[in-house]
Design a protein around this motif. Structure first.
Motif, PDB file in Angstrom:
ATOM      1  N   ALA A 107     -45.286   1.541 130.275  1.00  0.00           N
ATOM      2  CA  ALA A 107     -44.688   1.511 128.780  1.00  0.00           C
ATOM      3  C   ALA A 107     -45.765   2.414 128.103  1.00  0.00           C
ATOM      4  O   ALA A 107     -45.187   3.273 127.334  1.00  0.00           O
ATOM      5  CB  ALA A 107     -44.947   0.234 128.103  1.00  0.00           C
ATOM      6  N   GLU A 108     -46.853   2.760 128.349  1.00  0.00           N
ATOM      7  CA  GLU A 108     -47.973   3.609 127.912  1.00  0.00           C
ATOM      8  C   GLU A 108     -47.579   5.046 128.067  1.00  0.00           C
ATOM      9  O   GLU A 108     -47.565   5.853 127.165  1.00  0.00           O
ATOM     10  CB  GLU A 108     -49.411   3.208 128.054  1.00  0.00           C
ATOM     11  CG  GLU A 108     -49.912   1.857 127.440  1.00  0.00           C
ATOM     12  CD  GLU A 108     -49.884   1.982 125.843  1.00  0.00           C
ATOM     13  OE1 GLU A 108     -50.126   3.012 125.327  1.00  0.00           O
ATOM     14  OE2 GLU A 108     -49.472   1.020 125.442  1.00  0.00           O
ATOM     15  N   LYS A 142     -44.497   5.806 126.098  1.00  0.00           N
ATOM     16  CA  LYS A 142     -44.776   6.332 124.733  1.00  0.00           C
ATOM     17  C   LYS A 142     -45.297   7.610 124.603  1.00  0.00           C
ATOM     18  O   LYS A 142     -44.798   8.367 123.610  1.00  0.00           O
ATOM     19  CB  LYS A 142     -45.803   5.340 124.284  1.00  0.00           C
ATOM     20  CG  LYS A 142     -45.436   3.835 124.079  1.00  0.00           C
ATOM     21  CD  LYS A 142     -46.527   3.022 123.663  1.00  0.00           C
ATOM     22  CE  LYS A 142     -46.290   1.575 123.731  1.00  0.00           C
ATOM     23  NZ  LYS A 142     -47.531   0.500 123.212  1.00  0.00           N
ATOM     24  N   GLU A 143     -46.070   7.881 125.510  1.00  0.00           N
ATOM     25  CA  GLU A 143     -46.589   9.415 125.345  1.00  0.00           C
ATOM     26  C   GLU A 143     -45.418  10.267 125.602  1.00  0.00           C
ATOM     27  O   GLU A 143     -45.420  11.454 124.800  1.00  0.00           O
ATOM     28  CB  GLU A 143     -47.809   9.733 126.325  1.00  0.00           C
ATOM     29  CG  GLU A 143     -48.842   8.621 126.206  1.00  0.00           C
ATOM     30  CD  GLU A 143     -49.830   8.866 127.542  1.00  0.00           C
ATOM     31  OE1 GLU A 143     -49.666   9.738 128.471  1.00  0.00           O
ATOM     32  OE2 GLU A 143     -51.018   8.269 127.386  1.00  0.00           O
ATOM     33  N   ILE A 154     -42.408   9.973 124.752  1.00  0.00           N
ATOM     34  CA  ILE A 154     -41.590   9.765 123.540  1.00  0.00           C
ATOM     35  C   ILE A 154     -42.239  10.887 122.497  1.00  0.00           C
ATOM     36  O   ILE A 154     -41.793  11.584 121.781  1.00  0.00           O
ATOM     37  CB  ILE A 154     -41.334   8.583 123.166  1.00  0.00           C
ATOM     38  CG1 ILE A 154     -40.215   7.786 124.108  1.00  0.00           C
ATOM     39  CG2 ILE A 154     -40.611   8.465 121.957  1.00  0.00           C
ATOM     40  CD1 ILE A 154     -40.011   6.217 123.830  1.00  0.00           C
ATOM     41  N   ALA A 155     -43.639  10.482 122.487  1.00  0.00           N
ATOM     42  CA  ALA A 155     -44.506  11.149 121.271  1.00  0.00           C
ATOM     43  C   ALA A 155     -44.394  12.726 121.609  1.00  0.00           C
ATOM     44  O   ALA A 155     -44.356  13.434 120.470  1.00  0.00           O
ATOM     45  CB  ALA A 155     -45.887  10.668 121.405  1.00  0.00           C
ATOM     46  N   TYR A 196     -44.166   9.726 116.211  1.00  0.00           N
ATOM     47  CA  TYR A 196     -43.725   8.535 116.402  1.00  0.00           C
ATOM     48  C   TYR A 196     -44.868   7.404 116.500  1.00  0.00           C
ATOM     49  O   TYR A 196     -45.818   7.401 116.635  1.00  0.00           O
ATOM     50  CB  TYR A 196     -43.632   8.744 118.168  1.00  0.00           C
ATOM     51  CG  TYR A 196     -43.118   7.588 118.772  1.00  0.00           C
ATOM     52  CD1 TYR A 196     -42.185   6.701 118.419  1.00  0.00           C
ATOM     53  CD2 TYR A 196     -43.752   6.937 119.831  1.00  0.00           C
ATOM     54  CE1 TYR A 196     -41.705   5.544 119.293  1.00  0.00           C
ATOM     55  CE2 TYR A 196     -43.590   5.946 120.652  1.00  0.00           C
ATOM     56  CZ  TYR A 196     -42.476   5.112 120.219  1.00  0.00           C
ATOM     57  OH  TYR A 196     -42.124   3.949 120.993  1.00  0.00           O
ATOM     58  N   PRO A 228     -44.957   3.528 117.655  1.00  0.00           N
ATOM     59  CA  PRO A 228     -44.467   2.584 118.518  1.00  0.00           C
ATOM     60  C   PRO A 228     -44.523   1.281 117.935  1.00  0.00           C
ATOM     61  O   PRO A 228     -45.431   0.916 116.972  1.00  0.00           O
ATOM     62  CB  PRO A 228     -45.711   2.688 119.758  1.00  0.00           C
ATOM     63  CG  PRO A 228     -46.259   3.971 119.641  1.00  0.00           C
ATOM     64  CD  PRO A 228     -46.354   4.410 118.074  1.00  0.00           C
ATOM     65  N   LEU A 254     -40.770  -0.634 123.694  1.00  0.00           N
ATOM     66  CA  LEU A 254     -40.923  -0.224 125.434  1.00  0.00           C
ATOM     67  C   LEU A 254     -41.460  -1.233 125.824  1.00  0.00           C
ATOM     68  O   LEU A 254     -40.843  -1.866 127.105  1.00  0.00           O
ATOM     69  CB  LEU A 254     -41.776   0.944 125.162  1.00  0.00           C
ATOM     70  CG  LEU A 254     -40.984   2.429 124.862  1.00  0.00           C
ATOM     71  CD1 LEU A 254     -42.091   3.535 124.935  1.00  0.00           C
ATOM     72  CD2 LEU A 254     -39.930   2.828 125.700  1.00  0.00           C
ATOM     73  N   GLU A 255     -42.299  -1.863 125.422  1.00  0.00           N
ATOM     74  CA  GLU A 255     -42.780  -3.138 126.115  1.00  0.00           C
ATOM     75  C   GLU A 255     -41.725  -4.145 126.305  1.00  0.00           C
ATOM     76  O   GLU A 255     -41.693  -4.858 127.315  1.00  0.00           O
ATOM     77  CB  GLU A 255     -44.249  -3.935 125.285  1.00  0.00           C
ATOM     78  CG  GLU A 255     -45.370  -2.994 125.576  1.00  0.00           C
ATOM     79  CD  GLU A 255     -45.324  -1.536 124.228  1.00  0.00           C
ATOM     80  OE1 GLU A 255     -46.508  -1.216 124.271  1.00  0.00           O
ATOM     81  OE2 GLU A 255     -44.323  -1.698 123.835  1.00  0.00           O
ATOM     82  N   THR A 313     -37.033   4.133 117.972  1.00  0.00           N
ATOM     83  CA  THR A 313     -38.497   4.964 118.304  1.00  0.00           C
ATOM     84  C   THR A 313     -38.670   5.258 116.745  1.00  0.00           C
ATOM     85  O   THR A 313     -38.462   6.507 116.133  1.00  0.00           O
ATOM     86  CB  THR A 313     -37.961   6.325 118.709  1.00  0.00           C
ATOM     87  OG1 THR A 313     -36.851   7.070 118.201  1.00  0.00           O
ATOM     88  CG2 THR A 313     -37.681   6.078 120.129  1.00  0.00           C
TER      89      THR A 313
END
Length: 493
Positions: A59-60, A63-64, A66-67, A96, A98, A102-103, A128
């Motif tokens: 998930a992390e 996130k990166e 997506i960011a 972004y 979070p 995602l989690e 998002t």
């Protein structure tokens, strides 16, 4: 002995194979469980989140990813006509934020179903959410081409307009003028949620306040149409006269509030035309005499007279009432008979030149007689024209500057001039009037005057005429509008 050894070897071999198979299965189960455990914290191989490939990412890591992608964020704005406009993320300083989506998506992923995922795509849509610079977003929105003045069509209310054949409602124009605050609000909501597009609704547009089906507008049009079709038909014998819809339309005025009124000049002009056509007061006309010929005569005070001020007032009320009306004009003076021949068949005829008069009732001659009229030589010629009997008096005293006469029957028709008996005269007719005539009145034998007095009614028409040109200068001729009246010459000092 040999069979026993063979049997033991076979048993051991089968046992080894069984153990090997069990070990292989256990190994596969272990591998499956280990991989399943891996997909507890990682997305399936062919997973896409909002179109970004995040397979085997945590998930992390997603996130990166997506960011990083947010830097290339693009919002497409669609107007209600399908035109599209773009707002770049970098222009509004977006980033972004979070929110656990995602989690949550990873948690909902069945880690034990990773084998089927090897053969199919796994697409996930999550929010998002982003932050942005509100001021820059507002500036980016208002800088869109749809806000450029040359591209804006403002809404227009429906309204009533005069057409070639009347009035009609012109439909509203919706236009495409957007409300900046509403567009900004819609874009902010889309960016906040990380949406890739937003379609503007009618709420984002300025609307016309008055639509073509507006009740007040429809009612106003109906009032206008009622006025236009409020024909006024005049009841006048021998004539067919009416104020038509076209004439009403020409003089109708519709205010900004759609109130109806009439153009006063056009209304006055119509009434004047009506009066000019139907007023017979003092009209010059051809008259068939009792002698069998025709004379031209005018002047006097007899005839129809339309009250123009009152007629305009009533006509205005008729039109604005919106109803069809049939009526006679508003008269200030009426003749005895309607139509072309308003003298009718009951009248008194006086021929000053022949010094004779005739009285008719319903076309039948009742009496005729010689007379003596006003003295021409002294400027007292009797008024000529078309008059009416004003009143009757018996007895009466006739007074002037230098005379006073008692009579039994007096029937005035032109100011103070009238028919009366003249007991002091022994002869009538001839040319006495030229030198020894009256002060203006019509002298008749007593028995004739008495009969006339008894039979002739007030308002009976009187047609009096000369057969040769005369110039009448007496004051009573001026006041009674005599046909042959002329202004007397000014006296030299």
């Amino acid at each position: 002995m040999r069979r026993s050894n063979l049997s033991r070897r076979q048993k051991r071999k089968r046992k080894a194979i069984l153990l090997l198979s069990i070990s292989a299965v256990l190994l596969l189960v272990l591998i499956y469980l280990l991989i399943s455990l891996y997909f507890k914290n990682h997305f399936y191989f062919h997973t896409e989140v909002n179109g970004l490939k995040v397979g085997r990412m945590t998930a992390e890591q997603a996130k990166e990813k997506i960011a990083e992608d947010v830097g290339d964020y693009l919002l497409t704005v669609y107007d209600r006509d399908g035109e599209k406009y773009h707002i770049m993320g970098r222009d509004i300083d977006n980033s972004y934020v979070p929110d656990g989506s995602l989690e949550k998506a990873l948690k909902e992923q069945n880690m034990f179903a990773w084998i089927p995922s090897l053969f199919q795509e796994n697409k996930i849509d999550v929010d998002t959410p982003m932050t942005f610079d509100s001021q820059k977003l507002a500036e980016a929105v208002t800088a869109l081409p749809c806000f450029a003045e040359e591209n804006v069509t403002k809404p227009v209310n429906a309204y009533i307009e005069e057409m070639e054949d009347g009035y009609a409602i012109v439909p509203e124009v919706q236009g495409n003028e957007m409300i900046p605050e509403e567009v900004i609000k819609a874009v902010e909501a889309a960016v906040t949620e990380g949406e890739g597009s937003v379609t503007l609704t009618d709420e984002a547009y300025r609307k016309p306040e008055i639509l073509s089906d507006n009740k007040e507008l429809v009612a106003s049009l109906q009032r206008i149409e009622d006025c236009i079709h409020a024909e006024v038909t005049y009841k006048i014998s021998d004539y067919d006269e009416k104020l038509s819809s076209d004439e009403i339309l020409d003089m109708l005025l519709v205010g900004e509030d759609y109130s109806c009124s009439l153009d006063e000049k056009k209304l006055t002009d119509f009434v004047q035309r009506l009066a000019s056509k139907y007023n017979t007061y003092a009209d010059e006309r051809e008259f068939a005499t009792s002698s069998g010929d025709t004379v031209k005569i005018g002047g006097g005070d007899y005839g129809w007279v339309i009250n123009k001020e009152r007629e305009a007032e009533v006509l205005r009320e008729n039109v604005l009432s919106g109803k069809a009306v049939e009526r006679e004009p508003e008269y200030s003076q009426r003749a005895q008979v309607e139509g072309f021949e308003d003298i009718g068949k009951t009248y008194l005829e006086i021929d000053y030149t022949k010094q004779h008069m005739w009285y008719y009732e319903d076309g039948q001659m009742i009496l005729e007689s010689d007379i003596v009229s006003g003295n021409i030589a002294t400027g007292n010629g009797s008024p000529d024209g078309i008059f009416k009997i004003v009143y009757k008096q018996s007895p009466a005293v006739l007074k002037g500057e230098d005379y006073e006469s008692n009579v039994d029957f007096f029937m005035p028709f032109a100011y103070n001039v009238g028919v009366h008996d003249a007991s002091w005269r022994t002869e009538f007719g001839g040319e006495f009037y030229k030198t020894t005539g009256s002060h203006g009145c019509i002298n008749a034998p007593r028995e004739v005057a008495e009969t006339l007095y008894q039979r002739m009614k007030v308002d009976t028409p009187v047609v009096a005429y000369y057969r040769e040109p005369v110039e009448l200068t007496a004051e009573n001729c001026k006041i009674s509008n005599a046909y042959s009246y002329v202004e007397p010459p000014e006296e030299e000092e």
